[in-house]
Write an enzyme that holds these catalytic residues in place. Structure first.
Site, PDB file in Angstrom:
ATOM      1  N   TRP A 141      -0.900  12.971   9.672  1.00  0.00           N
ATOM      2  CA  TRP A 141      -2.348  12.833   9.386  1.00  0.00           C
ATOM      3  C   TRP A 141      -2.825  13.608   8.177  1.00  0.00           C
ATOM      4  CZ3 TRP A 141      -5.522  12.753  14.554  1.00  0.00           C
ATOM      5  CH2 TRP A 141      -4.977  11.912  15.470  1.00  0.00           C
ATOM      6  N   THR A 172       3.590   4.946   1.442  1.00  0.00           N
ATOM      7  CA  THR A 172       2.902   5.428   2.686  1.00  0.00           C
ATOM      8  C   THR A 172       1.945   4.519   3.191  1.00  0.00           C
ATOM      9  OG1 THR A 172       1.415   6.449   1.119  1.00  0.00           O
ATOM     10  CG2 THR A 172       3.067   7.744   1.907  1.00  0.00           C
ATOM     11  N   ASP A 177       5.492  12.313  11.488  1.00  0.00           N
ATOM     12  CA  ASP A 177       5.470  11.854  13.091  1.00  0.00           C
ATOM     13  C   ASP A 177       6.074  10.608  13.251  1.00  0.00           C
ATOM     14  OD1 ASP A 177       3.152  11.250  11.622  1.00  0.00           O
ATOM     15  OD2 ASP A 177       2.027  11.605  13.396  1.00  0.00           O
ATOM     16  N   TYR A 213       7.456   1.559   8.298  1.00  0.00           N
ATOM     17  CA  TYR A 213       7.166   2.755   7.627  1.00  0.00           C
ATOM     18  C   TYR A 213       8.082   3.857   8.254  1.00  0.00           C
ATOM     19  CZ  TYR A 213       4.953   7.328   6.550  1.00  0.00           C
ATOM     20  OH  TYR A 213       4.589   8.557   6.119  1.00  0.00           O
TER      21      TYR A 213
HETATM   22  N1  LIG Z   1      -0.466  10.493   4.186  1.00  0.00           N
HETATM   23  C1  LIG Z   1      -0.280  10.805   5.657  1.00  0.00           C
HETATM   24  O1  LIG Z   1      -1.057  10.748   6.497  1.00  0.00           O
HETATM   25  C2  LIG Z   1       1.219  11.206   5.739  1.00  0.00           C
HETATM   26  C3  LIG Z   1       1.466  11.394   7.047  1.00  0.00           C
HETATM   27  C4  LIG Z   1       2.831  12.151   7.532  1.00  0.00           C
HETATM   28  C5  LIG Z   1       3.851  12.224   6.519  1.00  0.00           C
HETATM   29  N2  LIG Z   1       3.377  12.140   5.250  1.00  0.00           N
HETATM   30  C6  LIG Z   1       4.707  12.226   4.122  1.00  0.00           C
HETATM   31  O2  LIG Z   1       3.893  12.948   3.341  1.00  0.00           O
HETATM   32  C7  LIG Z   1       4.546  12.662   2.078  1.00  0.00           C
HETATM   33  C8  LIG Z   1       3.292  12.674   0.986  1.00  0.00           C
HETATM   34  O3  LIG Z   1       2.485  11.655   1.243  1.00  0.00           O
HETATM   35  P1  LIG Z   1       1.092  11.455   0.481  1.00  0.00           P
HETATM   36  O4  LIG Z   1      -0.081  11.411   1.540  1.00  0.00           O
HETATM   37  O5  LIG Z   1       0.862  12.611  -0.561  1.00  0.00           O
HETATM   38  O6  LIG Z   1       1.396  10.114  -0.095  1.00  0.00           O
HETATM   39  P2  LIG Z   1       0.439   9.435  -1.075  1.00  0.00           P
HETATM   40  O7  LIG Z   1      -0.674   9.893  -1.244  1.00  0.00           O
HETATM   41  O8  LIG Z   1       0.313   7.895  -0.654  1.00  0.00           O
HETATM   42  O9  LIG Z   1       1.330   9.239  -2.482  1.00  0.00           O
HETATM   43  C9  LIG Z   1       2.456   8.836  -2.477  1.00  0.00           C
HETATM   44  C10 LIG Z   1       3.281   9.112  -3.661  1.00  0.00           C
HETATM   45  O10 LIG Z   1       4.605   8.390  -3.647  1.00  0.00           O
HETATM   46  C11 LIG Z   1       4.669   8.007  -5.149  1.00  0.00           C
HETATM   47  N3  LIG Z   1       5.322   6.690  -5.035  1.00  0.00           N
HETATM   48  C12 LIG Z   1       4.860   5.652  -4.404  1.00  0.00           C
HETATM   49  N4  LIG Z   1       5.619   4.577  -4.906  1.00  0.00           N
HETATM   50  C13 LIG Z   1       6.531   4.768  -5.616  1.00  0.00           C
HETATM   51  C14 LIG Z   1       7.204   4.188  -6.537  1.00  0.00           C
HETATM   52  N5  LIG Z   1       7.525   2.858  -6.163  1.00  0.00           N
HETATM   53  N6  LIG Z   1       8.173   4.823  -7.445  1.00  0.00           N
HETATM   54  C15 LIG Z   1       7.609   6.190  -7.549  1.00  0.00           C
HETATM   55  N7  LIG Z   1       7.073   6.879  -6.881  1.00  0.00           N
HETATM   56  C16 LIG Z   1       6.122   6.115  -5.907  1.00  0.00           C
HETATM   57  C17 LIG Z   1       3.459   8.176  -5.817  1.00  0.00           C
HETATM   58  O11 LIG Z   1       3.850   8.226  -7.118  1.00  0.00           O
HETATM   59  P3  LIG Z   1       2.695   8.343  -8.445  1.00  0.00           P
HETATM   60  O12 LIG Z   1       2.632   9.714  -8.454  1.00  0.00           O
HETATM   61  O13 LIG Z   1       3.731   7.867  -9.742  1.00  0.00           O
HETATM   62  O14 LIG Z   1       1.625   7.489  -8.040  1.00  0.00           O
HETATM   63  C18 LIG Z   1       2.801   9.166  -5.069  1.00  0.00           C
HETATM   64  O15 LIG Z   1       3.022  10.617  -5.870  1.00  0.00           O
HETATM   65  C19 LIG Z   1       5.125  11.561   2.151  1.00  0.00           C
HETATM   66  O16 LIG Z   1       6.686  11.609   2.209  1.00  0.00           O
HETATM   67  C20 LIG Z   1       4.773  10.800   3.241  1.00  0.00           C
HETATM   68  O17 LIG Z   1       5.640   9.919   3.834  1.00  0.00           O
HETATM   69  C21 LIG Z   1       2.196  11.547   4.933  1.00  0.00           C
END
Ligand SMILES: NC(=O)c1ccc[n+]([C@@H]2O[C@H](COP(=O)([O-])OP(=O)(O)OC[C@H]3O[C@@H](n4cnc5c(N)ncnc54)[C@H](OP(=O)(O)O)[C@@H]3O)[C@@H](O)[C@H]2O)c1
Length: 286
Positions: A150, A61, A101, A124
């Site tokens: 977001w 992310t 998004d 990304y």
């Molecule tokens: N954050 C945003 O603003 C945002 C916006 C739009 C969409 N999204 C989407 O929403 C979803 C959840 O996002 P989030 O904000 O919860 O993300 P986050 O807080 O960055 O967490 C990322 C997660 O991915 C896992 N991960 C990362 N690298 C990895 C690897 N090499 N191998 C295995 N696991 C890995 C991490 O695993 P560990 O638990 O092992 O650390 C963690 O649980 C994602 O699909 C993201 O694309 C997020």
């Protein structure tokens, strides 16, 4: 029902872990418990657990870092997602996957529908778009893709927590006012994911909190609510700035509001709540 979540320490994964009940047990697998880059490892791990549904809350992310770390971004957002889809096909599991998004270019000017053309601006978004395509090619009738934007939570790093830190330590902040989107509290998004898993919802859906904002609007609301709740002592000056005044390695869509109409049918028990109300809820939980 047992729901396996891929991810453990992330914002959404952590919120999902908090929703585990006797009826719906949620088991989160972090990177030490499942190697999503290997299909063999995924199959071996999933076979050990009696489940029929997976929620993939893992992703690369770091939007700006992805521009110079392309291989890792594609490994996690595309290859691992393809592996998961293939494993789900082989084991007849339903897959709920979260996307973004950032698959859109921001040029539409009105809320994006789930079947609008995608045209990501950066690595990304492009890697997430390829992950989506892998799922819809491999298991179109056994998958649900939820695009969101977001995202913030009491857990992990996000805009709200960064703003609170900066507002406590700086006299003034310049925040981008020409990027428009919708904030999303991960706690409620987690409920949407569980509903998609339990009801085996299929197709692409958009979920964010209701209403729209610029990052500037969002920052102003964070400060107002934080002062009201005693999380900050005094207000600082927040100035609206343009995107070009804050250059970043990755280009971001200037308008990425998502149309959530399909959710009233897919998740009828979960009404949309305005982002400011959700921000208020999150700050109460801080
Ligand atoms: N954050 C945003 O603003 C945002 C916006 C739009 C969409 N999204 C989407 O929403 C979803 C959840 O996002 P989030 O904000 O919860 O993300 P986050 O807080 O960055 O967490 C990322 C997660 O991915 C896992 N991960 C990362 N690298 C990895 C690897 N090499 N191998 C295995 N696991 C890995 C991490 O695993 P560990 O638990 O092992 O650390 C963690 O649980 C994602 O699909 C993201 O694309 C997020």
């Amino acid at each position: 029902m047992k729901i396996i979540v891929i991810g453990k320490s992330g914002q959404l994964a952590w919120e999902l872990s908090q929703l585990s009940t006797k009826e719906n047990e949620i088991l989160c697998l972090g990177r030490n418990e499942i190697n999503i880059v290997s299909k063999h490892a995924i199959l071996t791990t999933l076979k050990k657990h009696q489940t029929d549904v997976i929620i993939n809350a893992s992703a690369y992310t770091a939007v700006d870092q992805a521009e110079s770390d392309k291989d890792n971004a594609y490994n996690i957002n595309t290859t691992a997602v393809q592996n998961l889809a293939e494993a789900c096909q082989e084991l007849s599991l339903h897959l709920v996957h979260i996307s973004t998004d950032f698959v859109f270019d921001g040029q539409k000017g009105s809320p994006y529908l789930p079947n609008d053309n995608i045209d990501p601006l950066g690595v990304y978004g492009a890697s997430k778009a390829k992950g989506e395509q892998a799922i819809t090619n491999i298991i179109p009738n056994n998958s649900c893709i939820i695009r969101t934007s977001w995202v913030y939570s009491t857990h992990g790093n996000n805009f709200v927590k960064t703003m609170l830190k900066l507002m406590a330590s700086k006299p003034e902040l310049g925040i981008i006012s020409d990027q428009i989107g919708s904030p999303t509290y991960a706690k409620y998004l987690a409920k949407v994911c569980i509903s998609a898993a339990i009801n085996k919802v299929i197709g692409i859906h958009h979920w964010t909190d209701a209403g729209v904002a610029s990052w500037y609007d969002f920052a102003v609301a964070i400060q107002e609510l934080a002062i009201e709740k005693g999380l900050l002592e005094k207000p600082i000056v927040i100035k609206p700035i343009r995107t070009q005044e804050y250059p970043t390695p990755a280009e971001r869509p200037s308008y990425s509001v998502l149309d959530k109409t399909s959710c009233s049918e897919a998740f009828p028990e979960l009404p949309l709540i305005h982002w400011r109300t959700q921000l208020n809820n999150m700050m109460d939980n801080l």
